[in-house]
Scaffold this motif. Structure first.
Motif, PDB file in Angstrom:
ATOM      1  N   GLN A   1       0.202   5.658  -0.531  1.00 52.74           N
ATOM      2  CA  GLN A   1      -0.812   6.696  -0.716  1.00 52.74           C
ATOM      3  C   GLN A   1      -0.654   7.338  -2.086  1.00 52.74           C
ATOM      4  O   GLN A   1       0.438   7.373  -2.663  1.00 52.74           O
ATOM      5  CB  GLN A   1      -0.712   7.740   0.392  1.00 52.74           C
ATOM      6  CG  GLN A   1      -1.079   7.175   1.758  1.00 52.74           C
ATOM      7  CD  GLN A   1      -1.348   8.243   2.790  1.00 52.74           C
ATOM      8  OE1 GLN A   1      -0.872   9.360   2.691  1.00 52.74           O
ATOM      9  NE2 GLN A   1      -2.136   7.890   3.794  1.00 52.74           N
TER      10      GLN A   1
ATOM     11  N   VAL B   1      -5.213   4.134   0.970  1.00 50.81           N
ATOM     12  CA  VAL B   1      -4.537   4.932  -0.061  1.00 50.81           C
ATOM     13  C   VAL B   1      -4.805   6.423   0.140  1.00 50.81           C
ATOM     14  O   VAL B   1      -3.980   7.269  -0.204  1.00 50.81           O
ATOM     15  CB  VAL B   1      -4.971   4.466  -1.465  1.00 50.81           C
ATOM     16  CG1 VAL B   1      -4.403   5.368  -2.557  1.00 50.81           C
ATOM     17  CG2 VAL B   1      -4.536   3.022  -1.698  1.00 50.81           C
TER      18      VAL B   1
ATOM     19  N   VAL C   1       0.835  -1.200   0.000  1.00 55.82           N
ATOM     20  CA  VAL C   1       0.000   0.000   0.000  1.00 55.82           C
ATOM     21  C   VAL C   1       0.868   1.247   0.000  1.00 55.82           C
ATOM     22  O   VAL C   1       1.798   1.362   0.804  1.00 55.82           O
ATOM     23  CB  VAL C   1      -0.928   0.028   1.237  1.00 55.82           C
ATOM     24  CG1 VAL C   1      -1.868   1.228   1.158  1.00 55.82           C
ATOM     25  CG2 VAL C   1      -1.707  -1.269   1.365  1.00 55.82           C
TER      26      VAL C   1
ATOM     27  N   LEU D   1      -6.744   7.100  -6.958  1.00 55.77           N
ATOM     28  CA  LEU D   1      -6.768   5.637  -6.953  1.00 55.77           C
ATOM     29  C   LEU D   1      -7.617   5.182  -8.131  1.00 55.77           C
ATOM     30  O   LEU D   1      -8.804   5.516  -8.217  1.00 55.77           O
ATOM     31  CB  LEU D   1      -7.354   5.103  -5.643  1.00 55.77           C
ATOM     32  CG  LEU D   1      -7.525   3.580  -5.566  1.00 55.77           C
ATOM     33  CD1 LEU D   1      -6.175   2.878  -5.642  1.00 55.77           C
ATOM     34  CD2 LEU D   1      -8.262   3.175  -4.288  1.00 55.77           C
TER      35      LEU D   1
END
Length: 317
Positions: free
Chosen positions: A133, A286, A131, A137
């Protein structure tokens, strides 16, 4: 302040296109530069001049598309940035199948994360999801519906032990078949896994280049008919459908789709995609400013977030 570009990735007939780097992602028709998230046939195709992929993805593609030039593959490591045009690209593990990658793209200070197909469930046969950020997304939405919740795969596979019979188990040849084999090895150790010839090459590639060895044997008709009724015969979908008259076996199909469980003797809800709760969890992790959806229906997700977060489909060019 960096500007988020609404047309950074758009849908074209050939695939998803980034004009700022002049490359495609998961193109279905031949293009010059194709960045491939993973080797499933609805994401990977043949005929491109340059294919950017992880090592495992390139091996699976080279086996399937023997007509491709070997020098077309530009193999990239996870977490090793590279550039196409002005866009910096980094592959991050997606947790879907061996070698599957999320594609992190950075351009003028904005981060766009294309998930490809991904899952959060544990799977010892592939790299676990990583994961990071991002500002945008770009998520698959195959199961983006609150009515869909994938059960624990360990509990699902244990259903096979509740029957004193050989089992004909339909499964996709790449990724799913290897995960199913590993689950049977771990949770149904008294079951013997037999593998159809259409699946066998991918098992062998996993053995050579994967994360762990699998315990299985090539399918043998005599073996299936003799001895203990403890065999699980893994077959591709088309073979499974052609065996509708098979006797003295129970039928099961490993999938998250309810329609594929109909008329089988055992329901086996094992999916390699995120379900509704997983998508919500991943959006939280995210922490994007916007969510763009593809590979499914994102309308329910859009209604769920309402005005709290921008959710929309990837634009068409």
């Amino acid at each position: 302040m960096s500007t988020l570009l609404a047309d950074f990735l758009v849908r074209k007939p050939e695939g998803y296109y980034c004009r700022y780097g002049d490359f495609f992602i998961d193109a279905s028709n031949p293009v010059m530069h194709n960045v491939v998230s993973h080797a499933h046939g609805d994401h990977a195709s043949s005929g491109h001049d340059y294919v950017y992929a992880t090592h495992a993805t390139s091996l699976f593609m080279a086996y399937r598309y023997k007509q491709n030039r070997k020098d077309s593959y530009q193999v990239k490591l996870f977490n090793s940035p590279f550039k196409i045009g002005a866009v910096e690209i980094t592959f991050l593990p997606a947790g879907h199948i061996l070698g599957s990658a999320q594609i992190l793209m950075e351009y003028r200070g904005v981060r766009y994360l294309y998930t490809g197909d991904y899952k959060l469930q544990a799977d010892d046969t592939c790299e676990p999801i990583e994961v990071q950020q991002a500002d945008v997304l770009i998520t698959e939405s195959t199961f983006a519906n609150p009515d869909i919740s994938h059960p624990d795969p360990a509990e699902e596979i244990k259903k096979l032990d509740g029957h004193a019979s050989n089992i004909l188990l339909g499964t996709y040849v790449l990724g799913k078949a290897q995960r199913i084999t590993d689950l049977i090895n771990r949770y149904c150790p008294d079951r013997k896994v037999l593998v159809h010839s259409g699946i066998l090459p991918y098992h062998r590639l996993y053995d050579q280049h994967g994360l762990k060895k699998l315990d299985y044997e090539p399918y043998n008709r005599r073996e299936m008919k003799q001895g203990e009724q403890n065999k699980v015969y893994l077959v591709p979908p088309m073979t499974f459908n052609s065996y509708f008259r098979a006797t003295k076996v129970l039928r099961a199909f490993a999938s998250g789709w309810k329609r594929l469980q109909a008329q089988n003797d055992i329901e086996l809800y094992i999916s390699d995609h995120v379900d509704w709760n997983d998508i919500l969890q991943y959006i939280k992790m995210v922490n994007p400013k916007e969510v763009w959806t593809l590979h499914g229906d994102g309308s329910i997700l859009k209604r769920y977030f309402n005005e709290k977060l921008i959710v929309r489909d990837v634009l068409s060019a």
